[in-house]
Design an enzyme around this catalytic site. Sequence first.
Site, PDB file in Angstrom:
ATOM      1  CD  GLN A  69      41.872  36.773  48.896  1.00 15.94           C
ATOM      2  OE1 GLN A  69      41.730  36.878  47.877  1.00 15.94           O
ATOM      3  NE2 GLN A  69      41.192  37.137  50.083  1.00 15.94           N
ATOM      4  CG  ASP A  70      45.962  36.379  43.594  1.00 19.57           C
ATOM      5  OD1 ASP A  70      44.988  37.458  44.099  1.00 19.57           O
ATOM      6  OD2 ASP A  70      45.403  36.246  42.486  1.00 19.57           O
ATOM      7  N   PRO A  71      49.031  38.482  44.267  1.00 21.50           N
ATOM      8  CG  PRO A  71      51.241  38.203  43.250  1.00 21.50           C
ATOM      9  CD  PRO A  71      49.878  37.452  43.397  1.00 21.50           C
ATOM     10  CB  ALA A 147      42.542  33.750  41.169  1.00 27.10           C
TER      11      ALA A 147
END
EC number: 3.2.2.27
Length: 233
Positions: A69-71, A147
């Site tokens: 999804q994201d880091p 996010a």
Amino acid sequence: MKLFDYAPLSLAWREFLQSEFKKPYFLEIEKRYLEALKSPKTIFPKSSHLFYALNLTPPCAVKIILLGQDPYHSIYLENSQELPVAMGLSFGVNPNAPIPPSLRNIFKELHANLGVPIPCCGDLSAWAKRGMLLLNAILSVEKKQAASHQYIGWENFSDRILARLFETTSPLIVVLLGKVAQKKIALIPKNKHIIITAPHPSPLARGFLGSGVFTSIQKAYREIYRKDFDFSL
């Protein structure tokens, strides 16, 4: 200075994606990311590792895609210095960083499925070098702000990366963990690639442990390449 001056991208990927870099959406991504990078805020991963997933796995070498999804937005301390957990690979972390719960569950399921010893290090670079593209849908994040870089528009770029890869003639194994990743099924041409889904490995989700996801990946890999994928780290 341009984006690639801060965040190097290999020639192979620059050629593969060259039609994207002058499009308005990408120029807007570049503008927003560079503004964030030059602000007082701390951005993860380090800009040198922004495209680490791509740089470790050239387009011609991609066999498996494990979409994140994201880091990670967290930090860890090393010699009294704050360092990012994120290293530019989906689910992977810097070699000396503590292993996050999601990655710990990935290692548990891998061991349960295939008997692979549970590693003491969360660096997944070895998988990337063997052909597993560990791509996050969103490539950057602000320190301690989950996010926070959705606004930059990275998903437009990562969707184009996936779409270009899906145009290739070779079948790919696409692993989508969790409902967010599984929205990308719409991008995948039917009857061309192998799609493997499972719940997200986060302890907050249910059903990942016992899903047999790595058994499914290995079965698909054997069908295509007549050998096992090396999951050792």
